[in-house]
Design a protein around this motif. Structure first.
Motif, PDB file in Angstrom:
ATOM      1  N   VAL A 133       0.815  -1.219   0.000  1.00 49.90           N
ATOM      2  CA  VAL A 133       0.000   0.000   0.000  1.00 49.90           C
ATOM      3  C   VAL A 133       0.850   1.272   0.000  1.00 49.90           C
ATOM      4  CG1 VAL A 133      -1.966  -1.103   1.125  1.00 49.90           C
ATOM      5  CG2 VAL A 133      -0.212   0.005   2.521  1.00 49.90           C
ATOM      6  N   GLY A 134       2.078   1.193   0.486  1.00 46.85           N
ATOM      7  CA  GLY A 134       2.931   2.371   0.506  1.00 46.85           C
ATOM      8  C   GLY A 134       3.314   2.863  -0.875  1.00 46.85           C
ATOM      9  N   TRP A 135       3.134   2.041  -1.888  1.00 48.54           N
ATOM     10  CA  TRP A 135       3.478   2.424  -3.258  1.00 48.54           C
ATOM     11  C   TRP A 135       2.323   3.121  -3.965  1.00 48.54           C
ATOM     12  CZ3 TRP A 135       8.396   1.719  -4.942  1.00 48.54           C
ATOM     13  CH2 TRP A 135       9.211   0.846  -4.204  1.00 48.54           C
ATOM     14  N   LEU A 136       1.158   3.182  -3.333  1.00 47.24           N
ATOM     15  CA  LEU A 136      -0.035   3.689  -3.990  1.00 47.24           C
ATOM     16  C   LEU A 136      -0.313   5.139  -3.607  1.00 47.24           C
ATOM     17  CD1 LEU A 136      -2.298   0.538  -3.528  1.00 47.24           C
ATOM     18  CD2 LEU A 136      -0.865   1.142  -5.494  1.00 47.24           C
ATOM     19  N   THR A 137      -1.128   5.810  -4.429  1.00 44.84           N
ATOM     20  CA  THR A 137      -1.429   7.225  -4.218  1.00 44.84           C
ATOM     21  C   THR A 137      -2.334   7.436  -3.011  1.00 44.84           C
ATOM     22  OG1 THR A 137      -1.278   7.574  -6.618  1.00 44.84           O
ATOM     23  CG2 THR A 137      -2.355   9.304  -5.319  1.00 44.84           C
ATOM     24  N   TYR A 138      -3.258   6.521  -2.753  1.00 45.39           N
ATOM     25  CA  TYR A 138      -4.213   6.662  -1.660  1.00 45.39           C
ATOM     26  C   TYR A 138      -4.081   5.481  -0.700  1.00 45.39           C
ATOM     27  CZ  TYR A 138      -6.227  10.002  -4.968  1.00 45.39           C
ATOM     28  OH  TYR A 138      -6.410  11.044  -5.842  1.00 45.39           O
ATOM     29  N   PRO A 139      -3.035   5.448   0.100  1.00 43.29           N
ATOM     30  CA  PRO A 139      -2.807   4.303   0.985  1.00 43.29           C
ATOM     31  C   PRO A 139      -3.903   4.125   2.036  1.00 43.29           C
ATOM     32  CG  PRO A 139      -1.281   6.097   1.494  1.00 43.29           C
ATOM     33  CD  PRO A 139      -1.961   6.461   0.219  1.00 43.29           C
ATOM     34  N   PHE A 140      -4.438   5.229   2.560  1.00 42.06           N
ATOM     35  CA  PHE A 140      -5.481   5.106   3.576  1.00 42.06           C
ATOM     36  C   PHE A 140      -6.721   4.431   3.008  1.00 42.06           C
ATOM     37  CE2 PHE A 140      -9.304   7.278   5.440  1.00 42.06           C
ATOM     38  CZ  PHE A 140      -9.338   6.549   6.611  1.00 42.06           C
ATOM     39  N   LEU A 141      -7.174   4.886   1.848  1.00 40.24           N
ATOM     40  CA  LEU A 141      -8.349   4.292   1.215  1.00 40.24           C
ATOM     41  C   LEU A 141      -8.095   2.831   0.850  1.00 40.24           C
ATOM     42  CD1 LEU A 141     -11.184   4.553   0.035  1.00 40.24           C
ATOM     43  CD2 LEU A 141     -10.154   5.424  -2.085  1.00 40.24           C
ATOM     44  N   THR A 142      -6.901   2.550   0.332  1.00 43.08           N
ATOM     45  CA  THR A 142      -6.567   1.171  -0.045  1.00 43.08           C
ATOM     46  C   THR A 142      -6.580   0.248   1.166  1.00 43.08           C
ATOM     47  OG1 THR A 142      -5.183   1.996  -1.844  1.00 43.08           O
ATOM     48  CG2 THR A 142      -4.870  -0.299  -1.176  1.00 43.08           C
ATOM     49  N   MET A 143      -6.012   0.713   2.295  1.00 40.48           N
ATOM     50  CA  MET A 143      -5.999  -0.107   3.499  1.00 40.48           C
ATOM     51  C   MET A 143      -7.410  -0.309   4.043  1.00 40.48           C
ATOM     52  SD  MET A 143      -3.208  -1.536   4.502  1.00 40.48           S
ATOM     53  CE  MET A 143      -3.597  -1.871   6.228  1.00 40.48           C
ATOM     54  N   LEU A 144      -8.257   0.708   3.930  1.00 34.56           N
ATOM     55  CA  LEU A 144      -9.648   0.525   4.343  1.00 34.56           C
ATOM     56  C   LEU A 144     -10.301  -0.613   3.557  1.00 34.56           C
ATOM     57  CD1 LEU A 144     -11.211   4.105   4.766  1.00 34.56           C
ATOM     58  CD2 LEU A 144     -10.755   2.426   6.557  1.00 34.56           C
ATOM     59  N   ILE A 145     -10.084  -0.619   2.252  1.00 32.95           N
ATOM     60  CA  ILE A 145     -10.688  -1.652   1.399  1.00 32.95           C
ATOM     61  C   ILE A 145     -10.111  -3.029   1.724  1.00 32.95           C
ATOM     62  CG2 ILE A 145     -10.921  -2.472  -0.974  1.00 32.95           C
ATOM     63  CD1 ILE A 145     -10.931   0.515  -1.830  1.00 32.95           C
ATOM     64  N   LEU A 146      -8.792  -3.102   1.861  1.00 28.40           N
ATOM     65  CA  LEU A 146      -8.161  -4.399   2.135  1.00 28.40           C
ATOM     66  C   LEU A 146      -8.534  -4.917   3.522  1.00 28.40           C
ATOM     67  CD1 LEU A 146      -4.601  -3.858   0.585  1.00 28.40           C
ATOM     68  CD2 LEU A 146      -6.478  -5.252  -0.318  1.00 28.40           C
ATOM     69  N   ARG A 147      -8.606  -4.035   4.505  1.00 28.34           N
ATOM     70  CA  ARG A 147      -9.023  -4.471   5.838  1.00 28.34           C
ATOM     71  C   ARG A 147     -10.474  -4.950   5.825  1.00 28.34           C
ATOM     72  NH1 ARG A 147      -6.136  -5.457  10.437  1.00 28.34           N
ATOM     73  NH2 ARG A 147      -7.762  -4.463  11.690  1.00 28.34           N
ATOM     74  N   PHE A 148     -11.315  -4.305   5.035  1.00 25.74           N
ATOM     75  CA  PHE A 148     -12.704  -4.743   4.896  1.00 25.74           C
ATOM     76  C   PHE A 148     -12.761  -6.151   4.294  1.00 25.74           C
ATOM     77  CE2 PHE A 148     -16.870  -5.037   2.942  1.00 25.74           C
ATOM     78  CZ  PHE A 148     -17.710  -4.449   3.885  1.00 25.74           C
ATOM     79  N   LEU A 149     -11.980  -6.370   3.241  1.00 25.37           N
ATOM     80  CA  LEU A 149     -11.948  -7.691   2.616  1.00 25.37           C
ATOM     81  C   LEU A 149     -11.382  -8.748   3.555  1.00 25.37           C
ATOM     82  CD1 LEU A 149     -10.719  -6.740  -0.977  1.00 25.37           C
ATOM     83  CD2 LEU A 149     -13.028  -7.447  -0.293  1.00 25.37           C
ATOM     84  N   LEU A 150     -10.376  -8.372   4.347  1.00 27.86           N
ATOM     85  CA  LEU A 150      -9.810  -9.306   5.323  1.00 27.86           C
ATOM     86  C   LEU A 150     -10.886  -9.764   6.306  1.00 27.86           C
ATOM     87  CD1 LEU A 150      -7.177 -10.615   6.472  1.00 27.86           C
ATOM     88  CD2 LEU A 150      -7.004  -8.616   7.974  1.00 27.86           C
ATOM     89  N   GLY A 151     -11.694  -8.836   6.782  1.00 31.75           N
ATOM     90  CA  GLY A 151     -12.768  -9.196   7.698  1.00 31.75           C
ATOM     91  C   GLY A 151     -13.786 -10.120   7.073  1.00 31.75           C
ATOM     92  N   ALA A 152     -14.138  -9.857   5.812  1.00 33.38           N
ATOM     93  CA  ALA A 152     -15.119 -10.712   5.131  1.00 33.38           C
ATOM     94  C   ALA A 152     -14.590 -12.128   4.957  1.00 33.38           C
ATOM     95  CB  ALA A 152     -15.467 -10.100   3.777  1.00 33.38           C
ATOM     96  N   PHE A 153     -13.339 -12.265   4.554  1.00 34.31           N
ATOM     97  CA  PHE A 153     -12.802 -13.589   4.265  1.00 34.31           C
ATOM     98  C   PHE A 153     -12.448 -14.381   5.527  1.00 34.31           C
ATOM     99  CE2 PHE A 153     -11.287 -11.526   0.093  1.00 34.31           C
ATOM    100  CZ  PHE A 153     -12.481 -11.844  -0.535  1.00 34.31           C
ATOM    101  N   GLU A 154     -12.207 -13.686   6.660  1.00 28.53           N
ATOM    102  CA  GLU A 154     -11.945 -14.396   7.916  1.00 28.53           C
ATOM    103  C   GLU A 154     -13.232 -14.813   8.627  1.00 28.53           C
ATOM    104  OE1 GLU A 154      -9.335 -12.860  10.817  1.00 28.53           O
ATOM    105  OE2 GLU A 154      -7.607 -12.685   9.492  1.00 28.53           O
ATOM    106  N   SER A 155     -14.367 -14.334   8.178  1.00 32.77           N
ATOM    107  CA  SER A 155     -15.623 -14.535   8.907  1.00 32.77           C
ATOM    108  C   SER A 155     -16.032 -15.998   9.112  1.00 32.77           C
ATOM    109  CB  SER A 155     -16.752 -13.775   8.207  1.00 32.77           C
ATOM    110  OG  SER A 155     -16.958 -14.261   6.895  1.00 32.77           O
ATOM    111  N   PRO A 156     -15.668 -16.964   8.241  1.00 24.43           N
ATOM    112  CA  PRO A 156     -16.114 -18.336   8.500  1.00 24.43           C
ATOM    113  C   PRO A 156     -15.413 -19.038   9.655  1.00 24.43           C
ATOM    114  CG  PRO A 156     -15.624 -17.998   6.152  1.00 24.43           C
ATOM    115  CD  PRO A 156     -15.076 -16.822   6.895  1.00 24.43           C
ATOM    116  N   VAL A 157     -14.319 -18.494  10.182  1.00 23.37           N
ATOM    117  CA  VAL A 157     -13.532 -19.219  11.185  1.00 23.37           C
ATOM    118  C   VAL A 157     -14.371 -19.553  12.405  1.00 23.37           C
ATOM    119  CG1 VAL A 157     -11.554 -19.101  12.744  1.00 23.37           C
ATOM    120  CG2 VAL A 157     -11.345 -18.253  10.403  1.00 23.37           C
ATOM    121  N   GLY A 158     -15.066 -18.574  12.969  1.00 24.74           N
ATOM    122  CA  GLY A 158     -15.853 -18.814  14.171  1.00 24.74           C
ATOM    123  C   GLY A 158     -16.996 -19.791  13.961  1.00 24.74           C
TER     124      GLY A 158
END
Length: 453
Positions: free
Chosen positions: A101-126
């Motif tokens: 993300v440090g290579w991108l123009t909008y790192p904050f927005l990119t991390m928001l999107i990636l963190r959102f996707l991380l939460g969605a894909f980890e959701s089946p564990v519980g």
């Protein structure tokens, strides 16, 4: 149980499965905590404010909460093995991509999107783990099984926090995400070749299978011949029925309080040590492992204690609610950190609070004890969704407390009081703990308990 019915000492495959899902939760907890270690240096490098960092922490929880009920439905429909495998591959890919993300123009927005996707894909564990514990463990062993599984969050802090701190110190914050992503791919391969439901496990002996079944383990879940409910997935009416149970609603609300404490430790705790107590990120990552070790000990001891109480009392309510209450009351000790500047005392108080949090975390055991067998995944999804709503609220609330007061004092009070709230839920709302069953045209009813009340 006669001696002939007990498995021999060589047939304990249920504990191998327990180790596998514990490692799975440890890795998923490590991946969601990557930002807490990378956060201080990443914020400096990319110009991210405390409030923005709070929203980045929270983005994971938004998706994690929203995806829990669909993840529970999918787990009940497809089974634990397939659901976890796909989720693990996808969340490991997302974690790996965060390194860039440090290579991108909008790192904050990119991390928001990636963190959102991380939460969605980890959701089946519980939801999947709740189903696995119910399928693989008799009632008399679910306390220790659920406690060991839940202790994975502490194992994660003990194992991965020092690793991530070293990577940040030696190579830079970007390498935290890259290494954790690769570890996820390796675990996905292990999961694909190692996990089977009980009735289809190629190495599970008949004696152990009979022992599990006789003790109340739902060994036929995922066996290849699903009931009509399993074949078509849970119905919307089943979801509504869950909220008609006062017992389940109390369990769900208590998990919110418990998870609020968890989210302080996996989001702001390293920053507390760095910004409030003046430690380096490397020192903070090392000190943060000490409360995690105590949390792990508390998490394992409570399972042994709860199962011992079950054998002595014959009551699920006494066996589960007693350690939950003791542990959650102990978490209030975290507030004592506001009244000392001693690093030793702060570490001791945090360790005692984290021991209590581990000792009081029997929620997944209670879900395995109570959920209707047709919708264990869905029940686990609702439980985890409501609990992890705290992951949306707590990081952002602490971010605003810091922005307003410039201190963590209010944040520690905010976190500590959630433990008391959770304990009250178990005594005021939950009532008697026992298995629920679904009756067509009737809804949820209480089953005749396997363990006498």
């Amino acid at each position: 149980m006669t001696e002939e019915q007990k498995p021999s000492g060589r047939t304990h495959h249920r504990f191998i499965i327990l180790a596998l899902i514990t490692i799975l939760l440890a890795l998923s907890s490590g991946d969601r905590a990557t930002l807490s270690i990378a956060g201080p240096h990443m914020s400096q490098a990319l110009g991210i404010t405390p409030v923005e960092l709070g929203w980045m922490f929270s983005a994971f929880a938004w998706a994690y909460v929203l995806a829990q009920i669909p993840a529970g439905w999918i787990t009940d429909r497809l089974g634990a093995k397939q659901t976890i495998l796909v989720g693990l591959i996808l969340w490991s890919l997302v974690t790996f991509l965060m390194s860039g993300v440090g290579w991108l123009t909008y790192p904050f927005l990119t991390m928001l999107i990636l963190r959102f996707l991380l939460g969605a894909f980890e959701s089946p564990v519980g939801p999947a783990a709740g189903r696995i514990i119910a399928a693989w463990f008799p009632s008399s062993e679910r306390g220790i099984a659920g406690a060991i599984f839940n202790s994975a969050q502490y194992v994660s802090l003990v194992l991965f926090t020092p690793l991530m701190g070293f990577l940040d110190h030696r190579f830079g914050w970007e390498h935290i995400f890259g290494v954790m992503g690769v570890l996820g791919f390796l675990l996905a391969l292990t999961w694909a070749v190692s996990y089977y439901p009980p009735a289809r496990h190629p190495k599970l002996g008949a004696a152990e299978l009979d022992y599990m079944r006789a003790g109340g383990a739902l060994v036929d879940l995922g066996a290849g011949s699903p009931s009509a409910t399993e074949a078509h997935g849970p119905r919307w009416s089943d979801l509504v029925e869950l909220f008609k149970s006062r017992m389940l609603v109390g369990i769900f609300l208590a998990q919110y309080g418990i998870t609020s404490i968890t989210w302080f430790f996996v989001s702001w705790f390293p920053s507390y040590l760095v910004k409030e107590r003046g430690l380096s990120i490397l020192d903070a990552s090392l000190i943060a492992t000490i409360p995690a070790i105590f949390g792990f000990v508390g998490g394992v001891v409570t399972g042994v204690f709860s199962d011992w109480l079950l054998k002595r009392s014959g009551s699920l309510s006494v066996a589960r609610k007693t350690p939950i209450t003791i542990g959650l009351v102990m978490t209030v000790l975290i507030i004592g950190c506001n009244y000392t500047n001693s690093t030793f005392l702060i570490t001791a108080l945090m360790s005692a609070a984290f021991f209590g949090k581990g000792f009081g975390s029997l929620g997944w055991t209670v879900v395995a004890d109570t959920a209707p067998k047709e919708v264990i995944g869905l029940t686990g999804g609702v439980f985890n969704a409501i609990g992890n709503t705290a992951g949306i609220v707590t990081p952002v609330a602490i971010g605003y407390i810091l922005a307003t007061t410039g201190s963590f004092n209010g944040a520690l009070v905010y976190v500590g009081l959630h433990g008391l709230m959770a304990a009250l839920c178990y005594w005021v709302i939950v009532g008697r703990i026992e298995r629920l069953v679904i009756r067509k045209g009737v809804g949820l009813i209480r089953a005749a308990p396997l363990i006498a009340e």
